[in-house]
Design an enzyme around this catalytic site. Structure first.
Site, PDB file in Angstrom:
ATOM      1  N   LYS A  64      -7.204  21.658 -12.561  1.00  0.00           N
ATOM      2  CA  LYS A  64      -6.226  21.118 -12.642  1.00  0.00           C
ATOM      3  C   LYS A  64      -5.529  20.335 -11.588  1.00  0.00           C
ATOM      4  CE  LYS A  64      -4.054  24.573 -14.629  1.00  0.00           C
ATOM      5  NZ  LYS A  64      -3.017  25.379 -15.665  1.00  0.00           N
ATOM      6  N   ARG A  69      -0.426  23.691 -21.535  1.00  0.00           N
ATOM      7  CA  ARG A  69      -1.336  23.715 -22.906  1.00  0.00           C
ATOM      8  C   ARG A  69      -0.390  24.137 -24.173  1.00  0.00           C
ATOM      9  NH1 ARG A  69      -5.498  28.191 -24.720  1.00  0.00           N
ATOM     10  NH2 ARG A  69      -3.373  29.260 -25.008  1.00  0.00           N
ATOM     11  N   GLU A  86      14.476  27.715 -14.191  1.00  0.00           N
ATOM     12  CA  GLU A  86      14.017  27.438 -15.392  1.00  0.00           C
ATOM     13  C   GLU A  86      15.154  27.807 -16.699  1.00  0.00           C
ATOM     14  OE1 GLU A  86       9.700  28.002 -17.147  1.00  0.00           O
ATOM     15  OE2 GLU A  86      11.009  29.288 -18.511  1.00  0.00           O
ATOM     16  N   ALA A  88      -4.731  22.051 -20.625  1.00  0.00           N
ATOM     17  CA  ALA A  88      -3.418  21.341 -19.656  1.00  0.00           C
ATOM     18  C   ALA A  88      -4.231  20.465 -19.042  1.00  0.00           C
ATOM     19  CB  ALA A  88      -3.045  22.461 -18.908  1.00  0.00           C
ATOM     20  N   GLN A 101      13.050  45.623 -22.118  1.00  0.00           N
ATOM     21  CA  GLN A 101      12.274  44.475 -21.213  1.00  0.00           C
ATOM     22  C   GLN A 101      11.045  45.215 -20.569  1.00  0.00           C
ATOM     23  OE1 GLN A 101      14.524  41.781 -19.129  1.00  0.00           O
ATOM     24  NE2 GLN A 101      15.377  40.739 -21.010  1.00  0.00           N
TER      25      GLN A 101
END
Ligand code: FAD
Length: 317
Positions: A199, A124, A18, A144, A246
């Site tokens: 969904k 969403r 991604e 969604a 992080q």
């Protein structure tokens, strides 16, 4: 080719990534520079995130503040088309409810189909920073699932204007998000999973998970899904920790747990460079265990750090 077809054809665990569109003003080359080092691992598909508008207050002459709407990372669809053109790799644009009316969604999907893009991840989206909770556009989708239904309708030739003649059905493979540690707004896991199943029943063909750092979270989640009758592939999403801060930031932003052994290792690090090495090692171990468990695909959230993803992929694929 559709994500689901990649998975069905695969003889072993697939590799996918991604990426985020670059900040406004940066060139497409910054995207290519991030993808180039990963091409040797033959990603089956590349997801490109969608970032909606934000509201900022800008100081104007006379000292008053003007509220302006800006999109810091536009370009999702253009990047998908550029990747297909340059690398001949399938792309998955993320499409969100937030900021879109139903008609704008329909038109965006028509653009994607004309570009030869036949995958979408239907989400969403989060609320904009100035709003305490998600507010749909007038005549937009609230969840969604409503977006999944609209795409599914278009796949069956049902557009908003039911008087259109000779309509060409779209042909999208629809993915949705899942949360092994529960979506932060859901009152409990049972409720969240009920809506996840809805969904899938509405036409989604696979699930991509939120990042997790403890594989047990994923394995338990898959079991709960299967017990509930969710049979579609569940793709684990993995993030490589690359700095000391992080450990707390990812937990706060994504509402996930950082396992204590990982946290302890990170806390011992004296530099971000050391923390990055810990993060890479941790992700390699996670990836190897998931491959052993025959997961369909390992999906890496690169977040602009393709070098560390390359290090992990070279140990794993
Ligand atoms: P939904 O499935 O709609 O669920 C949202 C919440 O509502 C959940 O708590 C759910 O339990 C509940 N719910 C669902 N349906 C109903 C219903 N009918 N009635 C009552 N409650 C319901 N955000 C972006 O802005 N851009 C991106 O590109 C992006 N990519 C992502 C990729 C992945 C893999 C993941 C995991 C997340 C991504 N996000 C992205 C973040 C995502 O938009 C947020 O997590 C958002 O808060 C929820 O999106 P969703 O699609 O899971 O929502």
């Amino acid at each position: 080719m559709k994500v689901i077809e990649h998975i069905q054809k695969a003889k072993s665990t697939l590799f996918s990534i991604e990426i985020l569109p670059p900040l406004k003003g940066k060139s497409i080359q910054s995207i290519f520079d991030g993808i180039d080092p990963l091409m040797e691992f033959k990603p089956s598909f590349v997801d490109v995130t969608y970032h909606r508008e934000e509201y900022l207050y800008k100081k104007r002459e006379g000292g008053y503040l003007e509220k302006v709407s800006i999109r810091k990372r536009p370009g999702t669809v253009g990047i998908c088309a550029a990747i297909i053109n340059k690398y001949h790799v399938d792309t998955v644009p993320h499409i969100i409810c937030g900021g879109f009316s139903r008609e704008e969604t329909e038109n965006a999907l028509i653009d994607l189909q004309f570009l030869g893009i036949d995958n979408v991840l239907a989400l969403r989206g989060d609320s904009i920073k100035s709003e305490p909770e998600f507010v749909p556009e007038p005549n937009g989708h609230h969840y969604a699932i409503d977006l999944v239904k609209q795409i599914h309708h278009m796949n069956n030739g049902k557009y908003m204007d039911n008087e259109l003649a000779d309509v060409a059905p779209t042909n999208f493979c629809i993915g949705v998000a899942g949360y092994p540690e529960k979506h932060f707004e859901a009152p409990n896991m049972i409720s969240d999973m009920k809506y996840l199943k809805a969904k899938i029943d509405a036409g989604a063909e696979y699930i991509v998970t939120q990042m997790f750092f403890d594989n047990e979270q994923y394995f338990n989640y898959v079991k709960k899904c299967r017990d509930l009758g969710i049979t579609v592939p569940i793709i684990p999403g993995l993030k490589i920790m690359t700095s000391r801060k992080q450990a707390t930031a990812l937990s706060k932003i994504f509402k996930i747990d950082i396992p204590q052994p990982l946290l302890e290792q990170i806390e011992k690090c004296e530099s971000d460079e050391q923390a990055k090495e810990v993060g890479i090692e941790w992700c390699i171990e996670q990836s190897k265990e998931l491959i052993k468990a025959k997961v369909p695909c390992l999906h890496y959230y690169t977040m602009g750090t393709s070098e560390v993803t390359r290090r992990v992929a070279s140990e794993v694929f």
